[in-house]
Design a protein around this motif. Structure first.
Motif, PDB file in Angstrom:
ATOM      1  N   UNK A  65       0.832  -1.211   0.000  1.00  0.00           N
ATOM      2  CA  UNK A  65       0.000   0.000   0.000  1.00  0.00           C
ATOM      3  C   UNK A  65       0.864   1.258   0.000  1.00  0.00           C
ATOM      4  N   UNK A  70      -0.538   5.540  -5.286  1.00  0.00           N
ATOM      5  CA  UNK A  70      -1.744   6.220  -4.824  1.00  0.00           C
ATOM      6  C   UNK A  70      -1.671   6.636  -3.356  1.00  0.00           C
ATOM      7  N   UNK A  71      -0.970   5.832  -2.544  1.00  0.00           N
ATOM      8  CA  UNK A  71      -0.968   6.076  -1.092  1.00  0.00           C
ATOM      9  C   UNK A  71       0.448   6.250  -0.544  1.00  0.00           C
ATOM     10  N   UNK A  73       0.595   6.103   3.006  1.00  0.00           N
ATOM     11  CA  UNK A  73       0.435   5.485   4.326  1.00  0.00           C
ATOM     12  C   UNK A  73      -0.737   4.522   4.264  1.00  0.00           C
ATOM     13  N   UNK A  74      -0.650   3.430   5.026  1.00  0.00           N
ATOM     14  CA  UNK A  74      -1.758   2.483   5.015  1.00  0.00           C
ATOM     15  C   UNK A  74      -2.501   2.501   6.344  1.00  0.00           C
ATOM     16  N   UNK A  75      -3.603   3.207   6.384  1.00  0.00           N
ATOM     17  CA  UNK A  75      -4.436   3.222   7.579  1.00  0.00           C
ATOM     18  C   UNK A  75      -4.999   1.825   7.847  1.00  0.00           C
ATOM     19  N   UNK A  76      -5.324   1.146   6.773  1.00  0.00           N
ATOM     20  CA  UNK A  76      -5.961  -0.174   6.867  1.00  0.00           C
ATOM     21  C   UNK A  76      -5.043  -1.183   7.563  1.00  0.00           C
ATOM     22  N   UNK A  77      -3.829  -1.304   7.081  1.00  0.00           N
ATOM     23  CA  UNK A  77      -2.923  -2.317   7.635  1.00  0.00           C
ATOM     24  C   UNK A  77      -2.390  -1.884   9.007  1.00  0.00           C
TER      25      UNK A  77
ATOM     26  N   UNK B  15      -8.771   3.748  12.202  1.00  0.00           N
ATOM     27  CA  UNK B  15      -7.766   3.664  11.129  1.00  0.00           C
ATOM     28  C   UNK B  15      -8.174   2.636  10.077  1.00  0.00           C
ATOM     29  N   UNK B  16      -8.638   1.479  10.537  1.00  0.00           N
ATOM     30  CA  UNK B  16      -9.072   0.451   9.577  1.00  0.00           C
ATOM     31  C   UNK B  16     -10.237   0.966   8.737  1.00  0.00           C
ATOM     32  N   UNK B  17     -11.155   1.677   9.396  1.00  0.00           N
ATOM     33  CA  UNK B  17     -12.303   2.237   8.679  1.00  0.00           C
ATOM     34  C   UNK B  17     -11.870   3.238   7.618  1.00  0.00           C
ATOM     35  N   UNK B  18     -10.929   4.099   8.003  1.00  0.00           N
ATOM     36  CA  UNK B  18     -10.412   5.080   7.025  1.00  0.00           C
ATOM     37  C   UNK B  18      -9.747   4.346   5.858  1.00  0.00           C
ATOM     38  N   UNK B  19      -8.997   3.298   6.201  1.00  0.00           N
ATOM     39  CA  UNK B  19      -8.313   2.524   5.165  1.00  0.00           C
ATOM     40  C   UNK B  19      -9.289   1.873   4.197  1.00  0.00           C
ATOM     41  N   UNK B  20     -10.359   1.306   4.735  1.00  0.00           N
ATOM     42  CA  UNK B  20     -11.378   0.687   3.880  1.00  0.00           C
ATOM     43  C   UNK B  20     -12.035   1.752   3.013  1.00  0.00           C
ATOM     44  N   UNK B  22     -10.761   4.488   2.015  1.00  0.00           N
ATOM     45  CA  UNK B  22      -9.817   4.919   0.963  1.00  0.00           C
ATOM     46  C   UNK B  22      -9.545   3.821  -0.065  1.00  0.00           C
ATOM     47  N   UNK B  24      -8.039   0.965   0.374  1.00  0.00           N
ATOM     48  CA  UNK B  24      -6.723   0.340   0.499  1.00  0.00           C
ATOM     49  C   UNK B  24      -6.820  -1.181   0.429  1.00  0.00           C
ATOM     50  N   UNK B  27      -5.992  -2.603  -2.847  1.00  0.00           N
ATOM     51  CA  UNK B  27      -4.561  -2.741  -3.151  1.00  0.00           C
ATOM     52  C   UNK B  27      -4.018  -4.027  -2.536  1.00  0.00           C
TER      53      UNK B  27
END
Lengths: 292, 43
Positions: A65, A70-71, A73-77, B15-20, B22, B24, B27
């Motif tokens: 990510x 596109x990114x 930073x990965x907020x998700x991971x 953070x996970x919510x923001x990531x989803x 966006x 991510x 990816x």
């Protein structure tokens, strides 16, 4: 030691490995699973190019990510890693990580065993690897379209070779023909980890693993933790003597290196160490009065 | 419940919510469903 309890950990490790890699038939076909589950991360270090893998490696995903154009930073991971870290800490290393279990199995090979205590300074290396190879380099070293390589996966991770490279190369002649110096380099790293694991306990986890480094940041505050009942503890150091992660448990039960294997709990002659899984400080104190 | 632990839990979920949001996860999926050439040693 309570042998029955000790035996249970490998069962959990086996179950976690199979749950992470349920598609065993793919090993024969040299294919990988391509379903939607791959959008989810697994807690342990398990290459997503392993034919059996159902989910994605969090360290690989993080680099994918932040290394994308596109990114940044990965907020998700990162959110996922923080969630698991706060919940379990390095219990993931001790119970859920397939590559950690692999090293443990290698360490069971009969041979002279060496302490890693003289090399304690090397435990800091994994934090440098996390910062440099997982975070900084994939963001900063980019190609003309702004994409960075997954530096840890590409140049260091032996799990990718063990779980992905070797099985795929055996089953797929096209992949086998494409292997070059990078495969050789990473195979050397894997071989070194295998040899070291026979003589030292979990060398990759202690010195190199960026995932363990990340989770270790949460060991002191994780919900799952160890507690020492100071009224029962006599500082006999029985816990420290059995700890293969070189932790002085009676002083720092939630040390960053602790993988929650539970050897100390079973070794304590006074039943002064116990596992707790709660967020209330008062509840913890009550539970710290460990049952015999 | 300890405030710090709850705060970090909440931050992690956020953070996970923001990531989803966006996208991510797409990816991650894209990387996961294709053989990672770097991981397996092809480059």
């Amino acid at each position: 030691m309570d042998k029955k309890k000790k035996q249970n950990r490998w069962k959990i490790q086996l179950a976690a490995t199979l749950a992470t890699n349920p598609f065993l038939g793919n090993f024969l076909g040299g294919k990988i699973y391509k379903g939607n589950l791959k959008s989810l991360c697994v807690p342990g270090l398990n290459c997503y190019s392993c034919p059996g893998a159902a989910g994605s490696c969090p360290i690989g995903s993080l680099q994918a990510v932040i290394g994308s154009s596109k990114y940044q930073f990965s907020y998700y991971v990162v959110g996922f890693l923080i969630f698991v870290g706060v919940l379990l800490g390095r219990l993931v290393c001790g119970f859920l990580c397939p590559f950690g279990w692999f090293q443990e199995l290698l360490h069971k090979i009969p041979s002279k065993k060496f302490s890693t205590k003289p090399f304690r300074i090397l435990t800091k290396v994994k934090y440098i690897i996390l910062l440099l190879f997982v975070l900084i380099l994939p963001i900063t070293v980019v190609n003309e379209i702004g994409m960075g390589d997954p530096f840890f996966c590409k140049y260091i991770c032996p799990a990718g070779i063990l779980e992905g490279g070797i099985p795929l190369a055996i089953a797929d002649s096209g992949i086998r023909a494409s292997l070059g110096w990078l495969f050789s380099w990473k195979s050397c790293i894997l071989l070194a980890v295998i040899l070291l694991s026979v003589f030292f306990y979990r060398p990759f986890c202690k010195w190199i693993c960026p995932l363990g480094a990340f989770y270790s940041l949460f060991n002191r505050i994780s919900v799952y933790r160890l507690e020492v009942d100071q009224q029962k503890c006599t500082s006999c150091k029985a816990c420290s003597h059995v700890c293969k992660m070189d932790v002085e448990v009676y002083k720092t039960p939630n040390h960053p290196e602790c993988i929650r294997c539970g050897d100390c709990v079973r070794a304590c002659p006074h039943h002064a160490i116990c596992r707790t899984f709660c967020m209330k400080a008062s509840e913890r104190k009550e539970k710290a009065g460990c049952e015999k | 419940m300890r405030k710090i632990t709850i705060s970090i839990f909440a931050a992690a979920i956020l953070l996970m919510g923001i990531g989803v949001w966006r996208n991510e996860a797409a990816v991650v999926l894209s990387k996961g469903i294709n053989i990672c050439l770097e991981c397996v040693g092809i480059g």
